[in-house]
Design a protein around this motif. Structure first.
Motif, short mmCIF file in Angstrom:
data_model
loop_
_atom_site.label_atom_id
_atom_site.label_comp_id
_atom_site.label_asym_id
_atom_site.label_seq_id
_atom_site.Cartn_x
_atom_site.Cartn_y
_atom_site.Cartn_z
N ILE A 297 0.86 -1.19 0.00
CA ILE A 297 0.00 0.00 0.00
C ILE A 297 0.90 1.24 0.00
O ILE A 297 1.88 1.31 0.76
CB ILE A 297 -0.92 0.02 1.23
N SER A 298 0.57 2.18 -0.83
CA SER A 298 1.40 3.39 -0.92
C SER A 298 0.53 4.63 -0.95
O SER A 298 -0.61 4.62 -1.43
CB SER A 298 2.29 3.33 -2.16
N TYR A 299 1.12 5.71 -0.44
CA TYR A 299 0.49 7.04 -0.50
C TYR A 299 1.62 8.05 -0.67
O TYR A 299 2.46 8.22 0.23
CB TYR A 299 -0.28 7.33 0.78
N GLY A 300 1.65 8.66 -1.84
CA GLY A 300 2.75 9.56 -2.14
C GLY A 300 4.04 8.79 -2.20
O GLY A 300 4.16 7.78 -2.90
N ALA A 301 5.04 9.25 -1.45
CA ALA A 301 6.35 8.60 -1.43
C ALA A 301 6.43 7.50 -0.38
O ALA A 301 7.43 6.79 -0.31
CB ALA A 301 7.43 9.64 -1.19
N SER A 302 5.40 7.36 0.43
CA SER A 302 5.41 6.36 1.51
C SER A 302 4.72 5.07 1.05
O SER A 302 3.73 5.11 0.33
CB SER A 302 4.71 6.90 2.75
N SER A 303 5.26 3.94 1.51
CA SER A 303 4.65 2.65 1.19
C SER A 303 4.85 1.69 2.35
O SER A 303 5.76 1.87 3.16
CB SER A 303 5.25 2.06 -0.10
N ALA A 304 3.99 0.67 2.41
CA ALA A 304 4.08 -0.31 3.48
C ALA A 304 3.51 -1.64 3.00
O ALA A 304 2.57 -1.67 2.20
CB ALA A 304 3.31 0.16 4.71
N SER A 305 4.12 -2.73 3.47
CA SER A 305 3.61 -4.06 3.14
C SER A 305 2.54 -4.45 4.15
O SER A 305 2.65 -4.13 5.34
CB SER A 305 4.75 -5.09 3.16
N GLN B 29 -14.40 0.30 -3.98
CA GLN B 29 -12.95 0.34 -3.73
C GLN B 29 -12.68 1.18 -2.48
O GLN B 29 -12.20 2.30 -2.55
CB GLN B 29 -12.22 0.88 -4.97
N LYS B 30 -13.01 0.57 -1.36
CA LYS B 30 -12.80 1.20 -0.07
C LYS B 30 -11.91 0.28 0.78
O LYS B 30 -11.91 -0.94 0.60
CB LYS B 30 -14.12 1.45 0.65
N ILE B 31 -11.18 0.89 1.70
CA ILE B 31 -10.22 0.11 2.49
C ILE B 31 -10.19 0.62 3.93
O ILE B 31 -10.39 1.81 4.19
CB ILE B 31 -8.81 0.19 1.85
N ILE B 32 -9.99 -0.31 4.85
CA ILE B 32 -9.78 0.03 6.27
C ILE B 32 -8.37 -0.40 6.62
O ILE B 32 -7.98 -1.55 6.40
CB ILE B 32 -10.81 -0.68 7.16
N LEU B 33 -7.59 0.53 7.18
CA LEU B 33 -6.18 0.28 7.45
C LEU B 33 -5.93 -0.07 8.91
O LEU B 33 -6.60 0.43 9.81
CB LEU B 33 -5.34 1.52 7.09
N GLY B 34 -4.90 -0.93 9.12
CA GLY B 34 -4.43 -1.19 10.48
C GLY B 34 -3.71 0.02 11.02
O GLY B 34 -3.27 0.90 10.27
N SER B 35 -3.57 0.07 12.35
CA SER B 35 -3.01 1.27 12.99
C SER B 35 -1.58 1.57 12.56
O SER B 35 -1.23 2.73 12.30
CB SER B 35 -3.06 1.10 14.51
N SER C 152 2.32 4.83 9.34
CA SER C 152 3.47 4.96 8.43
C SER C 152 3.12 5.74 7.17
O SER C 152 3.95 6.48 6.64
CB SER C 152 4.01 3.57 8.05
N LEU C 153 1.89 5.59 6.70
CA LEU C 153 1.48 6.31 5.49
C LEU C 153 1.00 7.73 5.79
O LEU C 153 1.19 8.65 4.98
CB LEU C 153 0.37 5.54 4.76
N PHE C 154 0.37 7.88 6.95
CA PHE C 154 -0.19 9.19 7.32
C PHE C 154 0.27 9.56 8.74
O PHE C 154 -0.46 9.35 9.71
CB PHE C 154 -1.72 9.15 7.26
N PRO C 155 1.47 10.07 8.86
CA PRO C 155 2.01 10.40 10.19
C PRO C 155 1.17 11.42 10.94
O PRO C 155 1.18 11.45 12.18
CB PRO C 155 3.41 10.96 9.87
#
Length: 397
Positions: free
Chosen positions: A105-113, A147-153, A158-161
């Motif tokens: 998953i990525s947002y801008g320059a940030s990404s996470a597995s 196309q909706k998503i719920i993210l873990g904390s 990491s994507l949205f500090p």
């Protein structure tokens, strides 16, 4: 008997060192039993805390193993299987289908597995997984495959500090295909058994079946029991039913958090009981020491025994006198041992930074066992004192 107890305390004052050495073995034994059993209770509580209090009424079914001949013995998790479970097994409240996939998953320059789960509407609420912000999936999201998503904390952090994930669009890459998702919720960090609320993410299963894998079978089935008390029984019922369908005991893997907790608690309880039994040996050693001391005491107090008998004291009274004295030693040792055991437990909690559970049952069991030891090992010296001939006792023979 109260007068005998007072006399015992006076004798203890006259022989302070001897009394302290006698009590010491009891103190160590009682404290050891309390610390070990409290450690077992603490381990059980830590297991329960790590697994969480949610999902205890849920039974997980996943694909089984290959047979020795190389033939698959797994069951296809399709709608037909869901209907069969409902019709043939009792105590099922609802059945949920889920698919999992690895994604980036990525947002801008940030990404996470992340481990992404495609779930049906209401699954998170059923599992007791709470939202830190946003909302859950609606029935429409699952039917239309939005196309909706719920993210873990952790993923959200990491994507949205700045903590403004809800309402943003992220890119999800799965099987080398990129999808655009709107973040509608962020999970609260919590212990929730078989679900990851920190490093996972969730999408509607309707989207998964339309865009990622058309008409998929589920990778795992989550069966909600009528109550958590039925979860353990439900595990065995599902295993038996699946074995009937396939003729193989390895057709599926079935587990529940409730059964895992009970098994782990049973193991830690058994180990604690074994260690406590070993620690209780020191109480027996202390009891032997008390018996030796009481034999010496009887020998030293022969003239006192002779005087009491000459004044009309019966053998039963003499026996009671020394039994009360030996029991008094273990009562004082038991009380001191309980205090020491609690202090050691509190110190361990402070040093080890863990939640230490003081076992009330351990305190009660250790105390009464110590009193039993005192009476049991004091019985022989007391009987010996009761059988003394008053004439020989007075003469000092």
């Amino acid at each position: 008997m109260f007068e005998d107890f007072i006399n015992s305390l006076q004798n203890f004052r006259r022989n302070k060192m001897r009394t302290m050495l006698s009590i010491l073995g009891v103190i160590i034994g009682v404290a050891s039993v309390i610390v070990i059993m409290s450690l077992g209770s603490s381990s059980t509580k830590q297991i329960q805390d790590s697994l969480g209090s949610t999902g205890l009424d849920v039974v997980s079914i996943s694909a089984g193993f290959m047979s020795r001949r190389g033939q698959s013995t797994t069951i296809t998790f399709n709608e037909e299987f869901r209907e069969k479970l409902f019709d043939n097994i009792l105590n099922i409240k609802k059945i949920w289908y889920k698919n999992t996939l690895s994604a980036t998953i990525s947002y801008g320059a940030s990404s996470a597995s992340a481990s992404c789960s495609a779930i049906e509407t209401g699954y998170l609420e059923m599992y007791g997984i709470q939202l830190d912000s946003g909302e859950y999936f609606s029935v429409t999201d699952n039917v239309k495959g939005t196309q909706k998503i719920i993210l873990g904390s952790d993923i959200a952090s990491s994507l949205f500090p700045n903590g403004d994930a809800v309402g943003k669009n992220v890119l999800l890459v799965a099987s080398n295909v990129t999808f655009n998702f709107e973040v509608i919720g962020v999970l609260k960090e919590q212990s929730s058994g078989m679900e990851s609320t920190s490093t996972g993410c969730y999408i509607p299963r309707g989207f998964y079946s339309k865009k990622i894998t058309p008409n998929p079978t589920a990778s795992s089935v989550m069966v909600q029991a009528v109550s958590k008390e039925n979860a353990v029984t439900l595990v065995s019922d599902i295993k038996e039913y699946c074995e009937t369908l396939t003729g193989s005991s390895s057709s599926v893997n079935v587990m529940s958090m409730q059964s895992m907790i009970e098994q782990m608690s049973s193991v830690t309880g058994t180990l604690s009981a074994m260690l406590a039994a070993i620690a209780a040996i020191s109480l027996l050693v202390g009891g032997i020491g008390i018996m030796n001391i009481m034999i010496v005491t009887v020998t030293e107090r022969k003239q006192e025994i002779g005087i009491r008998k000459a004044l009309g004291a019966s053998p039963a009274v003499i026996k009671q006198l020394f039994l009360v004295e030996s029991a008094s030693i273990t009562i004082m040792g038991g009380i001191a041992g309980i205090i020491l055991g609690i202090l050691i437990s509190l110190a361990a909690e402070y040093v080890m930074s863990i939640s230490f559970v003081i076992s009330g049952n351990a305190c009660i069991i250790a105390f009464f066992f110590s009193v039993f030891v005192g009476i049991f090992f004091g019985l022989s010296p007391a009987s010996r004192a009761a059988k003394l001939d008053p004439v020989k006792a007075l003469s000092g023979e």
